[in-house]
Write an enzyme that holds these catalytic residues in place. Structure first.
Site, short mmCIF file in Angstrom:
data_model
loop_
_atom_site.label_atom_id
_atom_site.label_comp_id
_atom_site.label_asym_id
_atom_site.label_seq_id
_atom_site.Cartn_x
_atom_site.Cartn_y
_atom_site.Cartn_z
N HIS A 175 0.84 -1.19 0.00
CA HIS A 175 0.00 0.00 0.00
C HIS A 175 0.88 1.25 0.00
O HIS A 175 1.99 1.24 0.53
CB HIS A 175 -0.91 -0.01 1.22
CG HIS A 175 -1.64 -1.30 1.41
ND1 HIS A 175 -2.53 -1.79 0.49
CD2 HIS A 175 -1.58 -2.24 2.39
CE1 HIS A 175 -3.01 -2.95 0.91
NE2 HIS A 175 -2.44 -3.24 2.06
N GLU B 41 -2.11 -0.95 8.06
CA GLU B 41 -3.03 -1.92 8.67
C GLU B 41 -2.30 -2.74 9.74
O GLU B 41 -1.08 -2.88 9.72
CB GLU B 41 -3.64 -2.84 7.60
CG GLU B 41 -2.64 -3.55 6.72
CD GLU B 41 -3.29 -4.16 5.48
OE1 GLU B 41 -4.17 -3.52 4.88
OE2 GLU B 41 -2.89 -5.27 5.11
N ARG C 152 -0.76 -4.82 -6.25
CA ARG C 152 -0.57 -6.26 -6.14
C ARG C 152 0.77 -6.69 -6.72
O ARG C 152 1.26 -6.09 -7.67
CB ARG C 152 -1.73 -7.00 -6.79
CG ARG C 152 -3.04 -6.79 -6.04
CD ARG C 152 -4.21 -7.54 -6.64
NE ARG C 152 -5.39 -7.35 -5.81
CZ ARG C 152 -6.21 -6.30 -5.89
NH1 ARG C 152 -5.97 -5.35 -6.79
NH2 ARG C 152 -7.25 -6.19 -5.09
#
EC number: 5.3.1.8
Length: 398
Positions: free
Chosen positions: A99, A134, A280
């Site tokens: 990310h 996260e 990705r």
């Protein structure tokens, strides 16, 4: 104000049929259940019953951000809940992904908007101008690939495998065993010509299956499993550059910007800044933009240390994370009531037992295993009583 949440289950193919259903006191589901979302994300906002009608949390926050967020969180984040809480249940591995930083997300989003790339285009990288750090806390034993392994250990692994087809892509790392060499080796793996990929992956898997070696048994076993799920995918090879992390229940890992990772197997509580920006890196049929991925990745290498909770008081333990958007902690309740001051908007998820949650003299809500509630940021405090375990998600404004 405290509201019981009605939450959306995401049926991604890698999900478990029993984990989320079991948490909610249900039998096995007919299809995979990958994630239970708690928050105000536009793709799956939680709903509450206010005034006798069902309302989305997204709409409530937008209508009165000061009431739902509290003034401090409203001033910091505007009319949007900055975090998303999930139960994640991986029966199969997720894709390799990373990310962006806030600056990269803003620039990438503006660029794709200016170029007219539709938001739902399969080659769209940036769905919003936000970053997506996260943290995941294991509810069950949990395996993940996370961050690049120490270069000397990675070279030892590939020396043991002895795969002739990998000689060319490993040359940069052997020549320069540092971040520069690591980045160039990763780029070489990811840009291997299509015609050569299957042979490279197959030879690597064959080497992983050979008996012998002095370590890396679990890494080799996962490479074999990943190749069975994604035959010919170069992510099988690049996964061997990463740390294989095993979490025991109660341990967590934090993924900051640029950390290449993949959740492999297990059930956990995940909290993140609310964003859809994912670059990705393989183990997926979805779009892989190698140049943009290389721009985002952090090639710092070394072991990943699990995050263990820090005691706040006799009831609460917090998982420290260096971000403003979220804070995750647990409340272990053993009968006696405990008052908590709100830290902004909060979501409480019960994973064990049965508890009562009430705010400022109002009728308390009973919540059991699998239930979650939203606590408005304008509430000054609330009280929890009963026997059980709560995960507490809120903002992390100092």
């Amino acid at each position: 104000m405290i509201d019981l949440l009605s939450c959306k289950v995401m049926p991604y193919a890698w999900g478990s049929r029993t984990a989320i259903a079991g948490l909610r006191g249900l039998g096995a589901s007919a299809g995979p259940e990958a994630e239970l979302w708690m928050g105000a994300h536009p793709l799956g906002p939680s709903k509450v019953n206010r005034g006798g009608r069902e309302r989305s949390l997204t709409d409530l926050v937008a209508e009165d951000p000061a009431r739902e967020m509290g003034h401090r969180a409203r001033d910091a984040f505007g009319a949007r809940l900055p975090f998303l809480l999930k139960v994640l249940a991986a029966a199969q591995p997720l894709s390799l992904q990373a990310h962006p930083t806030e600056a990269q997300a803003r620039a990438g989003y503006a660029d794709e908007e200016n170029r007219g790339v539709p938001l739902d285009a399969p080659n769209r990288n940036y769905k919003d101008p936000c970053h997506k750090p996260e943290l995941i806390c294991a509810l069950t034993p949990f395996d993940a690939l996370c961050g690049f392994r120490r270069v000397e250990d990675t070279l030892r692994l590939f020396d043991e495998l002895g795969v002739r087809e990998l000689a060319a892509v490993l040359t940069p790392l052997r020549r320069s065993p540092d971040q520069t060499g690591l980045a160039e080796t990763f780029r070489a793996i990811m840009t291997t010509p299509q015609a050569a990929r299957a042979a490279m992956v197959d030879a690597t898997v064959a080497a992983c299956l050979r008996p012998g070696g002095t370590g890396f048994e679990r890494e080799r076993a996962w490479a074999v499993k990943l190749a069975g799920l994604y035959p010919g995918d170069v992510g099988v090879v690049s996964a061997l550059l990463l740390n294989l992390v095993h979490l025991s229940p109660g341990e967590a890992i934090f993924m900051g910007a640029g950390n290449l990772h993949a959740y492999l197997e297990g059930v956990g509580i995940e909290i993140m800044a609310s964003s859809d920006n994912v670059l990705r890196g393989g183990l997926t049929p979805k779009h892989v933009d190698v140049p943009e991925l290389m721009n985002v990745l952090d090639f710092t290498y070394g072991p990943m240390t699990p995050v263990r909770p820090r005691e706040v008081d006799a009831v609460e333990n917090v998982y420290d994370a260096p971000v403003r958007e979220f804070r995750l902690s647990t409340l272990r309740m053993a009968g006696a009531p405990s008052m908590r001051e709100t830290l902004g908007p909060e979501i409480l998820l019960c994973t064990e037992g049965s508890l009562h949650v009430g705010a400022e003299g109002k009728t308390s809500l009973e919540i059991k295993k699998g239930d979650s509630v939203f606590v408005s940021g304008s509430a000054r405090h609330y009280t929890v009583q009963g026997d059980g375990l709560l995960y507490r998600a809120t903002t992390n404004l100092a």
